[in-house]
Every structure is written in C-alpha cells, then in structure tokens.
Scaffold this motif. Structure first.
Motif, PDB file in Angstrom:
ATOM      1  N   HIS A 162       0.823  -1.210   0.000  1.00 27.70           N
ATOM      2  CA  HIS A 162       0.000   0.000   0.000  1.00 27.70           C
ATOM      3  C   HIS A 162       0.865   1.273   0.000  1.00 27.70           C
ATOM      4  O   HIS A 162       0.467   2.299  -0.569  1.00 27.70           O
ATOM      5  CB  HIS A 162      -0.902  -0.037   1.242  1.00 27.70           C
ATOM      6  N   HIS A 200      -3.682  -7.182 -15.640  1.00 31.51           N
ATOM      7  CA  HIS A 200      -4.710  -6.734 -14.707  1.00 31.51           C
ATOM      8  C   HIS A 200      -4.248  -5.499 -13.936  1.00 31.51           C
ATOM      9  O   HIS A 200      -3.037  -5.241 -13.827  1.00 31.51           O
ATOM     10  CB  HIS A 200      -5.079  -7.867 -13.731  1.00 31.51           C
ATOM     11  N   LEU A 201      -5.206  -4.764 -13.413  1.00 32.37           N
ATOM     12  CA  LEU A 201      -4.885  -3.635 -12.538  1.00 32.37           C
ATOM     13  C   LEU A 201      -4.476  -4.163 -11.178  1.00 32.37           C
ATOM     14  O   LEU A 201      -4.899  -5.259 -10.771  1.00 32.37           O
ATOM     15  CB  LEU A 201      -6.096  -2.715 -12.386  1.00 32.37           C
ATOM     16  N   VAL A 202      -3.646  -3.377 -10.470  1.00 32.44           N
ATOM     17  CA  VAL A 202      -3.195  -3.752  -9.128  1.00 32.44           C
ATOM     18  C   VAL A 202      -3.692  -2.680  -8.150  1.00 32.44           C
ATOM     19  O   VAL A 202      -2.970  -1.743  -7.828  1.00 32.44           O
ATOM     20  CB  VAL A 202      -1.658  -3.847  -9.066  1.00 32.44           C
ATOM     21  N   PRO A 203      -4.941  -2.804  -7.690  1.00 33.25           N
ATOM     22  CA  PRO A 203      -5.475  -1.777  -6.797  1.00 33.25           C
ATOM     23  C   PRO A 203      -5.042  -1.978  -5.351  1.00 33.25           C
ATOM     24  O   PRO A 203      -5.090  -1.055  -4.547  1.00 33.25           O
ATOM     25  CB  PRO A 203      -6.991  -1.940  -6.932  1.00 33.25           C
ATOM     26  N   ASP A 204      -4.628  -3.210  -5.010  1.00 37.72           N
ATOM     27  CA  ASP A 204      -4.295  -3.505  -3.612  1.00 37.72           C
ATOM     28  C   ASP A 204      -3.210  -4.571  -3.555  1.00 37.72           C
ATOM     29  O   ASP A 204      -2.647  -4.951  -4.582  1.00 37.72           O
ATOM     30  CB  ASP A 204      -5.553  -3.943  -2.844  1.00 37.72           C
ATOM     31  N   GLY A 260      -6.724  -8.785  -9.482  1.00 36.11           N
ATOM     32  CA  GLY A 260      -7.230  -7.422  -9.634  1.00 36.11           C
ATOM     33  C   GLY A 260      -8.038  -7.352 -10.913  1.00 36.11           C
ATOM     34  O   GLY A 260      -8.036  -8.306 -11.703  1.00 36.11           O
ATOM     35  N   PRO A 261      -8.724  -6.216 -11.135  1.00 30.13           N
ATOM     36  CA  PRO A 261      -9.569  -6.092 -12.338  1.00 30.13           C
ATOM     37  C   PRO A 261      -8.792  -6.428 -13.625  1.00 30.13           C
ATOM     38  O   PRO A 261      -7.720  -5.887 -13.860  1.00 30.13           O
ATOM     39  CB  PRO A 261      -9.986  -4.618 -12.306  1.00 30.13           C
ATOM     40  N   TYR A 308      -5.315   2.629  -9.011  1.00 27.60           N
ATOM     41  CA  TYR A 308      -5.863   2.094 -10.269  1.00 27.60           C
ATOM     42  C   TYR A 308      -5.033   2.508 -11.477  1.00 27.60           C
ATOM     43  O   TYR A 308      -5.553   2.636 -12.588  1.00 27.60           O
ATOM     44  CB  TYR A 308      -7.349   2.466 -10.438  1.00 27.60           C
TER      45      TYR A 308
END
Ligand code: GRF
Length: 204
Positions: free
Chosen positions: A100, A147-151, A157-158, A108
């Motif tokens: 984080h 994919h996205l790495v939001p966390d 991820g999305p 995003y």
C-alpha cells in the motif's frame, strides 16, 4: 498529451522490448519515461538504455541490511517514480509484491502482467505450476493476463485482458515458457493500447 508510462522490471525485459517496439511501430502512442529494476544485472536495463530511456536501479538489500522496512523501500520507489509523472506504472516481470505504501500513490494506475489466467497459479512459478497441473490432468490449457493492481493481492485485480496458451503433452517448462512469452508480448501491447484509448475517450 502523450501518455507517460513507467515500466518496472526484474529480468530479461522481453515484455519491455515488446512495448518499445510497439512505440516505434506507432502501435502505441505513449512514451516510456523511465525503466526501474530491482536487479542490477537485469538485461531489460540494457534494452532501455539502447532505446534511450532513463533507467534506475532500486535494490531492496540496502534496506533490509540497515533494518529499514519494506514499506520504506516501496515509499521511496513511489517518490522516485512520481518525479516522472507517469500516467501508468507497468509491472513487466517485476518480481516484488508492492505494498500500500507504493500503491496509494498510483490508485488504479498500476498494471501487472502475469503468466496465468485470472484466479489460477499466482506467484513466481505460474508456468511450472500450470505444466504440473496439466500433467496431472487438472487443466487443458493455461494463459496469461494483464490486470490492474489496486491492492496488495498477489497477481489479482480487475482484468484488462487475457490470452489462452495451449499446453502440449511434449511440453517442457522451457517450451511452455517460450509460448507463454510470445502470448504475453502481444497481450501486453493490446492491453496497454486499450488503457491509453480509454484515457483518450475520457479526455474527450
Ligand atoms: C513474464 O513471464 C511475466 O509475466 C513474469 O515475468 C516474466 C518476465 O519476462 N511476471 P520478461 O522479463 O519480460 O522477458
């Protein structure tokens, strides 16, 4: 405005090369503003230099040796990258999980490439794990995803895009990895193009 992209690598950088080539061929309208590696010997750094892209080496060891935390490593990396004002941060074979402390600076806006399909074989041995699962009769094919790495979830991820990769009875890890990399190069370029076009549509 040309899309600004930072690319993080740890090794060969063949996916970085696919992006560099796609920019040259005007398939991707973007600029790679910096390439960062956590490994000094990563050949991808040489690929970047040859393309005239600024490079940076950001090793973890000095942090662990001096008792500084992984969060500090990640925060310093984010601070370094922010100077380059990237629209997207692409993890193209970056072998560290980002916390984080890094991700909060680029919500995003971090994209990962992984050599397995969504929900299958997370971690550093995805190709070996897929081949073993195939040999046990558990799967018929594998694939790769962007994919996205939001966390902090690993290789999740999305999903921006996926590509199936066939497995043959005669495959070794090496032959499957070669086929995987071919698929990744195409998928990464297609997926990044989709992201850039999405930004352009939003800007109107
Ligand atoms: C790729 O298989 C990527 O999915 C994985 O590491 C590999 C990097 O290959 N995370 P390269 O350095 O781009 O050649």
């Amino acid at each position: 405005m040309t899309t600004r992209v930072a690319v993080l690598i740890s090794g060969n950088g063949s996916n970085l090369q696919a992006l560099i080539d796609a920019i040259r061929m005007r398939i991707l309208a973007m600029e790679i503003v910096v390439v960062v590696s956590n490994r000094k010997a990563a050949y991808g750094l040489e690929r970047a230099r040859q393309a005239g892209i600024p490079t940076h080496y950001h090793p973890l060891k000095p942090y662990t040796d001096s008792g500084r935390s992984r969060s500090e490593y990640d925060a310093d990396l984010a601070a370094f990258l922010r100077e380059y004002r990237p629209d997207w941060v692409i993890l193209a074979g970056w072998m560290h999980v980002l916390s984080h402390a890094f991700l909060r600076h680029f919500p995003y806006r971090v994209v990962n490439l992984h050599p397995a399909l969504p929900g299958k074989f997370p971690g550093a041995h995805a190709i070996e794990d897929a081949l073993a699962a195939y040999q046990r009769g558990e799967i018929k094919h594998t694939g790769c995803m962007v994919h996205l790495v939001p966390d902090e979830a690993v290789d999740a991820g999305p999903v921006i895009g996926t590509s199936d990769v066939l497995i043959y009875p005669t495959d070794t890890v090496e032959t499957l990895a070669n086929r995987m990399h071919q698929a990744e190069h195409t998928l990464l370029v297609q997926s990044v193009r989709r992201l850039i076009e999405g930004d352009e549509e939003e800007e109107g």
